[in-house]
Design a protein around this motif. Sequence first.
Motif, short mmCIF file in Angstrom:
data_model
loop_
_atom_site.label_atom_id
_atom_site.label_comp_id
_atom_site.label_asym_id
_atom_site.label_seq_id
_atom_site.Cartn_x
_atom_site.Cartn_y
_atom_site.Cartn_z
N ALA A 55 0.83 -1.20 0.00
CA ALA A 55 0.00 0.00 0.00
C ALA A 55 0.87 1.25 0.00
O ALA A 55 1.96 1.27 0.56
CB ALA A 55 -0.91 0.00 1.22
N GLU A 56 0.35 2.30 -0.64
CA GLU A 56 1.05 3.57 -0.64
C GLU A 56 0.92 4.22 0.73
O GLU A 56 -0.10 4.08 1.39
CB GLU A 56 0.46 4.49 -1.70
CG GLU A 56 0.67 4.02 -3.11
CD GLU A 56 0.08 4.98 -4.13
OE1 GLU A 56 -0.24 6.12 -3.75
OE2 GLU A 56 -0.05 4.59 -5.28
N PRO A 57 1.93 4.94 1.17
CA PRO A 57 1.83 5.62 2.47
C PRO A 57 0.69 6.65 2.47
O PRO A 57 0.49 7.36 1.49
CB PRO A 57 3.18 6.33 2.61
CG PRO A 57 4.09 5.63 1.66
CD PRO A 57 3.23 5.11 0.56
N GLN A 58 -0.08 6.65 3.55
CA GLN A 58 -1.20 7.57 3.69
C GLN A 58 -1.14 8.24 5.05
O GLN A 58 -0.65 7.67 6.01
CB GLN A 58 -2.53 6.83 3.58
CG GLN A 58 -2.78 6.21 2.23
CD GLN A 58 -4.11 5.50 2.18
OE1 GLN A 58 -4.79 5.37 3.19
NE2 GLN A 58 -4.49 5.03 1.01
N THR A 59 -1.68 9.45 5.13
CA THR A 59 -1.78 10.17 6.38
C THR A 59 -3.24 10.50 6.62
O THR A 59 -3.90 11.07 5.76
CB THR A 59 -0.96 11.47 6.34
OG1 THR A 59 0.40 11.13 6.09
CG2 THR A 59 -1.06 12.22 7.65
N VAL A 60 -3.74 10.09 7.78
CA VAL A 60 -5.11 10.41 8.18
C VAL A 60 -5.03 11.61 9.11
O VAL A 60 -4.39 11.55 10.15
CB VAL A 60 -5.79 9.21 8.89
CG1 VAL A 60 -7.17 9.59 9.37
CG2 VAL A 60 -5.86 8.02 7.95
N LYS A 61 -5.69 12.69 8.73
CA LYS A 61 -5.66 13.91 9.53
C LYS A 61 -6.92 13.97 10.39
O LYS A 61 -8.03 13.85 9.89
CB LYS A 61 -5.57 15.14 8.63
CG LYS A 61 -4.27 15.20 7.86
CD LYS A 61 -4.19 16.43 7.02
CE LYS A 61 -2.87 16.46 6.26
NZ LYS A 61 -2.75 17.68 5.45
N VAL A 62 -6.71 14.16 11.70
CA VAL A 62 -7.81 14.18 12.67
C VAL A 62 -7.79 15.53 13.38
O VAL A 62 -6.73 15.99 13.81
CB VAL A 62 -7.64 13.04 13.70
CG1 VAL A 62 -8.79 13.04 14.69
CG2 VAL A 62 -7.55 11.70 13.01
N GLY A 63 -8.96 16.14 13.50
CA GLY A 63 -9.05 17.41 14.20
C GLY A 63 -10.03 17.33 15.35
O GLY A 63 -11.05 16.64 15.25
N THR A 64 -9.73 18.01 16.44
CA THR A 64 -10.63 18.05 17.59
C THR A 64 -10.47 19.41 18.28
O THR A 64 -9.53 20.14 18.01
CB THR A 64 -10.34 16.90 18.58
OG1 THR A 64 -11.37 16.89 19.57
CG2 THR A 64 -8.99 17.04 19.23
N LEU A 65 -11.41 19.70 19.15
CA LEU A 65 -11.35 20.95 19.91
C LEU A 65 -10.59 20.76 21.21
O LEU A 65 -10.62 19.67 21.80
CB LEU A 65 -12.76 21.44 20.23
CG LEU A 65 -13.54 22.04 19.07
CD1 LEU A 65 -14.96 22.33 19.50
CD2 LEU A 65 -12.86 23.31 18.59
N ALA A 66 -9.95 21.81 21.65
CA ALA A 66 -9.30 21.79 22.96
C ALA A 66 -10.39 21.84 24.03
O ALA A 66 -11.48 22.35 23.81
CB ALA A 66 -8.38 23.01 23.09
N GLY A 67 -10.12 21.26 25.16
CA GLY A 67 -11.08 21.29 26.26
C GLY A 67 -11.84 19.99 26.39
O GLY A 67 -11.40 18.94 25.94
N PRO A 68 -13.03 20.05 27.01
CA PRO A 68 -13.79 18.83 27.29
C PRO A 68 -14.17 18.03 26.05
O PRO A 68 -14.24 16.82 26.09
CB PRO A 68 -15.05 19.34 27.99
CG PRO A 68 -14.75 20.72 28.43
CD PRO A 68 -13.67 21.24 27.54
N THR A 69 -14.38 18.72 24.94
CA THR A 69 -14.78 18.01 23.71
C THR A 69 -13.68 17.08 23.23
O THR A 69 -13.94 15.97 22.77
CB THR A 69 -15.12 19.03 22.61
OG1 THR A 69 -16.12 19.91 23.09
CG2 THR A 69 -15.63 18.33 21.37
#
Length: 100
Positions: free
Chosen positions: A32-46
């Motif tokens: 498989a070709e190298p892949q990057t999964v980008k994940v975003g979240t909020l700072a704090g309780p979330t």
Amino acid sequence: MIKKMNTKKMIVLAGLMMGMILSFTACQAKPAEPQTVKVGTLAGPTGMGMAEMIVNGVNLGENVTTEFTVAGAPDQLTASVISGEFQLGRPAQQPGRSVV
């Protein structure tokens, strides 16, 4: 007569075996070709639910890396999710609505 039949059977059997060997070697998967999964979240309780994943990392298989971004404001994260910058995003939960 028996030797002729055995010889024919052996030739047919050898041909079938060669065909199977060639077909199985053609079925090997390409790496498989190298892949990057980008994940975003909020700072704090979330984003607290993702804290362990951010610190310890996530194993998604070979050639897959994860990149976490913690945003300070919901509008930063929402804009990035809509634009396609993140494959996974965890925006703030609106009151009265559940996030599935």
